[in-house]
Write a protein that holds these residues in place. Structure first.
Motif, mmCIF file in Angstrom:
data_model
loop_
_atom_site.group_PDB
_atom_site.id
_atom_site.type_symbol
_atom_site.label_atom_id
_atom_site.label_comp_id
_atom_site.label_asym_id
_atom_site.label_seq_id
_atom_site.Cartn_x
_atom_site.Cartn_y
_atom_site.Cartn_z
ATOM 1 N N GLN A 29 15.097 33.604 20.688
ATOM 2 C CA GLN A 29 16.368 33.289 21.347
ATOM 3 C C GLN A 29 16.610 31.780 21.338
ATOM 4 O OE1 GLN A 29 18.501 35.727 22.677
ATOM 5 N NE2 GLN A 29 17.096 37.007 21.511
ATOM 6 N N ILE A 30 17.860 31.397 21.264
ATOM 7 C CA ILE A 30 18.239 29.999 21.360
ATOM 8 C C ILE A 30 18.267 29.628 22.832
ATOM 9 C CG2 ILE A 30 20.067 28.314 20.937
ATOM 10 C CD1 ILE A 30 20.843 30.008 18.488
ATOM 11 N N LEU A 31 17.479 28.640 23.210
ATOM 12 C CA LEU A 31 17.419 28.193 24.602
ATOM 13 C C LEU A 31 18.444 27.107 24.891
ATOM 14 C CD1 LEU A 31 13.541 27.951 25.012
ATOM 15 C CD2 LEU A 31 15.054 29.864 25.624
ATOM 16 N N LYS A 32 18.695 26.273 23.906
ATOM 17 C CA LYS A 32 19.617 25.149 24.096
ATOM 18 C C LYS A 32 20.330 24.890 22.779
ATOM 19 C CE LYS A 32 18.784 20.418 24.135
ATOM 20 N NZ LYS A 32 18.031 19.241 24.528
ATOM 21 N N GLN A 33 21.635 24.680 22.857
ATOM 22 C CA GLN A 33 22.410 24.342 21.670
ATOM 23 C C GLN A 33 23.567 23.455 22.110
ATOM 24 O OE1 GLN A 33 23.891 27.707 19.502
ATOM 25 N NE2 GLN A 33 24.491 26.466 17.753
ATOM 26 N N GLU A 34 23.595 22.233 21.572
ATOM 27 C CA GLU A 34 24.636 21.286 21.964
ATOM 28 C C GLU A 34 25.264 20.674 20.729
ATOM 29 O OE1 GLU A 34 22.554 18.380 24.273
ATOM 30 O OE2 GLU A 34 22.192 19.751 25.932
ATOM 31 N N LEU A 35 26.530 20.372 20.815
ATOM 32 C CA LEU A 35 27.242 19.668 19.755
ATOM 33 C C LEU A 35 28.316 18.826 20.408
ATOM 34 C CD1 LEU A 35 28.011 19.075 16.802
ATOM 35 C CD2 LEU A 35 29.452 21.103 16.880
ATOM 36 N N ASP A 36 28.318 17.550 20.091
ATOM 37 C CA ASP A 36 29.320 16.638 20.625
ATOM 38 C C ASP A 36 29.842 15.797 19.464
ATOM 39 O OD1 ASP A 36 30.938 15.060 22.203
ATOM 40 O OD2 ASP A 36 29.307 13.834 22.967
ATOM 41 N N VAL A 37 31.086 16.018 19.095
ATOM 42 C CA VAL A 37 31.707 15.268 18.010
ATOM 43 C C VAL A 37 32.687 14.292 18.634
ATOM 44 C CG1 VAL A 37 33.088 15.397 15.916
ATOM 45 C CG2 VAL A 37 31.460 17.216 16.453
ATOM 46 N N GLY A 38 32.442 13.013 18.401
ATOM 47 C CA GLY A 38 33.284 11.969 18.962
ATOM 48 C C GLY A 38 34.289 11.456 17.956
ATOM 49 N N VAL A 39 34.806 10.302 18.232
ATOM 50 C CA VAL A 39 35.789 9.687 17.351
ATOM 51 C C VAL A 39 35.085 8.744 16.374
ATOM 52 C CG1 VAL A 39 37.664 9.872 19.001
ATOM 53 C CG2 VAL A 39 36.206 7.857 19.038
ATOM 54 N N GLU A 40 35.743 8.443 15.300
ATOM 55 C CA GLU A 40 35.286 7.477 14.302
ATOM 56 C C GLU A 40 33.888 7.779 13.767
ATOM 57 O OE1 GLU A 40 35.876 3.464 15.552
ATOM 58 O OE2 GLU A 40 37.856 3.902 16.367
ATOM 59 N N GLY A 41 33.617 9.045 13.447
ATOM 60 C CA GLY A 41 32.361 9.419 12.807
ATOM 61 C C GLY A 41 31.171 9.591 13.713
ATOM 62 N N GLN A 42 31.346 9.500 15.015
ATOM 63 C CA GLN A 42 30.205 9.657 15.933
ATOM 64 C C GLN A 42 29.990 11.128 16.257
ATOM 65 O OE1 GLN A 42 30.939 7.205 19.336
ATOM 66 N NE2 GLN A 42 30.418 5.331 18.247
ATOM 67 N N TYR A 43 28.738 11.531 16.302
ATOM 68 C CA TYR A 43 28.394 12.902 16.675
ATOM 69 C C TYR A 43 26.956 12.950 17.151
ATOM 70 C CZ TYR A 43 25.631 13.163 12.430
ATOM 71 O OH TYR A 43 24.691 12.932 11.472
ATOM 72 N N GLN A 44 26.624 14.034 17.805
ATOM 73 C CA GLN A 44 25.234 14.347 18.127
ATOM 74 C C GLN A 44 25.116 15.840 18.317
ATOM 75 O OE1 GLN A 44 24.301 11.921 21.489
ATOM 76 N NE2 GLN A 44 25.010 13.422 22.964
ATOM 77 N N TRP A 45 23.981 16.385 17.927
ATOM 78 C CA TRP A 45 23.706 17.799 18.120
ATOM 79 C C TRP A 45 22.230 17.985 18.453
ATOM 80 C CZ3 TRP A 45 19.912 19.390 14.932
ATOM 81 C CH2 TRP A 45 19.804 18.839 13.662
ATOM 82 N N ALA A 46 21.930 19.100 19.073
ATOM 83 C CA ALA A 46 20.550 19.428 19.424
ATOM 84 C C ALA A 46 20.439 20.935 19.607
ATOM 85 C CB ALA A 46 20.129 18.725 20.713
ATOM 86 N N TYR A 47 19.265 21.474 19.303
ATOM 87 C CA TYR A 47 18.991 22.874 19.612
ATOM 88 C C TYR A 47 17.506 23.049 19.869
ATOM 89 C CZ TYR A 47 17.426 23.409 14.765
ATOM 90 O OH TYR A 47 16.771 23.263 13.576
#
Length: 132
Positions: A29-47
């Protein structure tokens, strides 16, 4: 002939390969899944999954010079190998390429001293130019 190729493609797509994975891997099972896409090419993800697989990455747009920009990223991942060893690595991907680091990654052996001396001699004494 086309029907045969199409039939093979459909059979491969429909094949059940779940028996290849260990039972705990295919039902993790997936316990954690995050995605944050910002402006001007910024992003972060985690799982993170319940069987110990975890990864994260953050990226942004980097201005290299007045006319050049590049997408850069850094992250890490970890999991347990089939032998039970904890594998972990970090990486940076930027204008200099993909640069992974981890104790499990292979490294080249040191160059023997005799070879280093020979390479230095060749560099210092290049062969004469060929005559045509």
């Amino acid at each position: 002939m086309k029907f045969l190729i199409l039939s093979v493609c459909v059979a491969l797509a429909a094949a059940d390969v779940s028996h290849i994975l260990p039972k705990d891997e295919k039902s993790a099972q997936i316990l954690k899944q995050e995605l944050d896409v910002g402006v001007e090419g910024q992003y972060q993800w985690a799982y993170e999954t319940e069987n110990g697989i975890a990864a994260n990455e953050a990226g942004s747009l980097k201005q290299i010079d007045a006319e050049t920009s590049a997408q850069v990223a850094q992250g890490q991942a970890s999991w347990k190998s089939p032998e039970g060893e904890q594998i972990q690595f970090q990486y940076v991907a930027d204008e200099n390429g993909y640069q992974p680091q981890g104790s499990h990654l292979p490294t080249s052996p040191p160059i023997p001293e005799a070879i280093l001396r020979a390479l230095e001699y060749i560099r210092a004494h290049p062969p004469p130019p060929e005559k045509n």
